[in-house]
Motif scaffolding. Sequence first.
Motif, PDB file in Angstrom:
ATOM      1  N   LYS A   1      83.138  49.994  37.084  1.00  0.00           N
ATOM      2  CA  LYS A   1      82.412  50.469  38.250  1.00  0.00           C
ATOM      3  C   LYS A   1      81.187  51.270  37.832  1.00  0.00           C
ATOM      4  O   LYS A   1      80.108  51.151  38.429  1.00  0.00           O
ATOM      5  CB  LYS A   1      83.333  51.319  39.136  1.00  0.00           C
ATOM      6  CG  LYS A   1      84.428  50.523  39.833  1.00  0.00           C
ATOM      7  CD  LYS A   1      83.826  49.518  40.799  1.00  0.00           C
ATOM      8  CE  LYS A   1      84.892  48.733  41.544  1.00  0.00           C
ATOM      9  NZ  LYS A   1      84.289  47.752  42.479  1.00  0.00           N
ATOM     10  N   LEU A   2      81.369  52.107  36.812  1.00  0.00           N
ATOM     11  CA  LEU A   2      80.225  52.887  36.341  1.00  0.00           C
ATOM     12  C   LEU A   2      79.137  51.971  35.760  1.00  0.00           C
ATOM     13  O   LEU A   2      77.928  52.231  35.926  1.00  0.00           O
ATOM     14  CB  LEU A   2      80.692  53.906  35.290  1.00  0.00           C
ATOM     15  CG  LEU A   2      81.524  55.079  35.824  1.00  0.00           C
ATOM     16  CD1 LEU A   2      82.019  55.942  34.659  1.00  0.00           C
ATOM     17  CD2 LEU A   2      80.707  55.934  36.791  1.00  0.00           C
ATOM     18  N   ALA A   3      79.588  50.908  35.076  1.00  0.00           N
ATOM     19  CA  ALA A   3      78.596  49.961  34.531  1.00  0.00           C
ATOM     20  C   ALA A   3      77.836  49.288  35.659  1.00  0.00           C
ATOM     21  O   ALA A   3      76.595  49.152  35.615  1.00  0.00           O
ATOM     22  CB  ALA A   3      79.297  48.925  33.654  1.00  0.00           C
ATOM     23  N   ASP A   4      78.605  48.850  36.701  1.00  0.00           N
ATOM     24  CA  ASP A   4      77.931  48.239  37.853  1.00  0.00           C
ATOM     25  C   ASP A   4      77.005  49.240  38.516  1.00  0.00           C
ATOM     26  O   ASP A   4      75.869  48.896  38.913  1.00  0.00           O
ATOM     27  CB  ASP A   4      78.967  47.737  38.861  1.00  0.00           C
ATOM     28  CG  ASP A   4      79.778  46.570  38.320  1.00  0.00           C
ATOM     29  OD1 ASP A   4      79.311  45.913  37.372  1.00  0.00           O
ATOM     30  OD2 ASP A   4      80.926  46.353  38.833  1.00  0.00           O
ATOM     31  N   PHE A   5      77.453  50.464  38.655  1.00  0.00           N
ATOM     32  CA  PHE A   5      76.622  51.483  39.281  1.00  0.00           C
ATOM     33  C   PHE A   5      75.382  51.765  38.437  1.00  0.00           C
ATOM     34  O   PHE A   5      74.275  51.960  38.961  1.00  0.00           O
ATOM     35  CB  PHE A   5      77.453  52.758  39.479  1.00  0.00           C
ATOM     36  CG  PHE A   5      76.735  53.832  40.221  1.00  0.00           C
ATOM     37  CD1 PHE A   5      76.389  53.664  41.572  1.00  0.00           C
ATOM     38  CD2 PHE A   5      76.357  55.008  39.590  1.00  0.00           C
ATOM     39  CE1 PHE A   5      75.713  54.654  42.244  1.00  0.00           C
ATOM     40  CE2 PHE A   5      75.690  55.993  40.271  1.00  0.00           C
ATOM     41  CZ  PHE A   5      75.363  55.834  41.607  1.00  0.00           C
ATOM     42  N   GLU A   6      75.612  51.758  37.094  1.00  0.00           N
ATOM     43  CA  GLU A   6      74.468  51.983  36.202  1.00  0.00           C
ATOM     44  C   GLU A   6      73.445  50.857  36.341  1.00  0.00           C
ATOM     45  O   GLU A   6      72.226  51.091  36.373  1.00  0.00           O
ATOM     46  CB  GLU A   6      74.966  52.083  34.766  1.00  0.00           C
ATOM     47  CG  GLU A   6      73.838  52.398  33.775  1.00  0.00           C
ATOM     48  CD  GLU A   6      74.366  52.487  32.355  1.00  0.00           C
ATOM     49  OE1 GLU A   6      73.605  52.855  31.460  1.00  0.00           O
ATOM     50  OE2 GLU A   6      75.587  52.218  32.153  1.00  0.00           O
ATOM     51  N   GLU A   7      73.971  49.630  36.461  1.00  0.00           N
ATOM     52  CA  GLU A   7      73.061  48.487  36.617  1.00  0.00           C
ATOM     53  C   GLU A   7      72.299  48.584  37.922  1.00  0.00           C
ATOM     54  O   GLU A   7      71.073  48.336  37.978  1.00  0.00           O
ATOM     55  CB  GLU A   7      73.868  47.193  36.551  1.00  0.00           C
ATOM     56  CG  GLU A   7      72.988  45.937  36.589  1.00  0.00           C
ATOM     57  CD  GLU A   7      73.819  44.671  36.466  1.00  0.00           C
ATOM     58  OE1 GLU A   7      73.254  43.585  36.547  1.00  0.00           O
ATOM     59  OE2 GLU A   7      75.065  44.806  36.269  1.00  0.00           O
ATOM     60  N   SER A   8      73.018  48.973  39.003  1.00  0.00           N
ATOM     61  CA  SER A   8      72.350  49.123  40.302  1.00  0.00           C
ATOM     62  C   SER A   8      71.305  50.217  40.231  1.00  0.00           C
ATOM     63  O   SER A   8      70.190  50.082  40.755  1.00  0.00           O
ATOM     64  CB  SER A   8      73.389  49.437  41.385  1.00  0.00           C
ATOM     65  OG  SER A   8      74.300  48.375  41.522  1.00  0.00           O
ATOM     66  N   LEU A   9      71.700  51.336  39.597  1.00  0.00           N
ATOM     67  CA  LEU A   9      70.749  52.433  39.471  1.00  0.00           C
ATOM     68  C   LEU A   9      69.538  52.017  38.632  1.00  0.00           C
ATOM     69  O   LEU A   9      68.397  52.424  38.916  1.00  0.00           O
ATOM     70  CB  LEU A   9      71.451  53.658  38.838  1.00  0.00           C
ATOM     71  CG  LEU A   9      72.416  54.428  39.735  1.00  0.00           C
ATOM     72  CD1 LEU A   9      73.071  55.553  38.934  1.00  0.00           C
ATOM     73  CD2 LEU A   9      71.706  55.009  40.954  1.00  0.00           C
ATOM     74  N   SER A  10      69.798  51.225  37.607  1.00  0.00           N
ATOM     75  CA  SER A  10      68.670  50.763  36.766  1.00  0.00           C
ATOM     76  C   SER A  10      67.705  49.923  37.597  1.00  0.00           C
ATOM     77  O   SER A  10      66.473  50.061  37.501  1.00  0.00           O
ATOM     78  CB  SER A  10      69.203  49.956  35.580  1.00  0.00           C
ATOM     79  OG  SER A  10      69.997  50.773  34.761  1.00  0.00           O
TER      80      SER A  10
END
Length: 234
Positions: free
Chosen positions: A200-209
């Motif tokens: 989830k954090l990776a997905d969130f990081e990707e979205s944030l990126s």
Amino acid sequence: MYRVFEALDELNQTLEQAYGVPMTANCMVPRNPMLALLDDLRNALPVEIDDAQDVLDKQEEILRGAEERARGMVADAEVQASDIVGRAQEEADSIVGDAQHHATAMIAKAEDDADHMVTSARREAEDTVNRAQAEADRLIADGNDSYRRSVDEGMAEQKRLVSDAEIVRRANDEARRIVDAAHADSERLRTECDEFVEAKLADFEESLSGVLHTVTRDRQALRRGAGVSRRRSE
């Protein structure tokens, strides 16, 4: 007799009132009055003296009469005393006889009562002993039964406790197994949770990126004076 005392009083009064002779213990009294008083005394004394002499003459006779009356009274008293003693002795003998008869009757009755009481006491004692023996036998039998029941219950309780101990041991083993399984499940769930959070954090990081990239691009477009909407349309 009264005249004697009266003449003596007059004589005494005359002597007290007489004139004393100087330088002596003597006194002067009138002769004629004194002689008259002495004559009166002389005339009055013989009658009284005769009466006294009569009393003295009759003294022995009076004493003899008194002694005779005293002896008669003593004799009568002795006779009465003898009669009283005789009657008292007869009454005493009668009372003693009655008392002996009454005492004999009381002793016989007391002996009968004592025999009856002894017989009753023996009978009651035998009954009491028999009841006590029966009660003792019953108590012994009850005690033996209670002892056997207690032994049986103790053996059963011992077996139950042994069985309970085995159950406790098995329960402890099962509890340890469950705890170990729970620890394993906890570790597994923690790992899965960590992996899920990481994803989830990776997905969130990707979205944030992506969002940061878009924000950066829009900021650059603003700096160049172009609108954000036009860049988006391009």
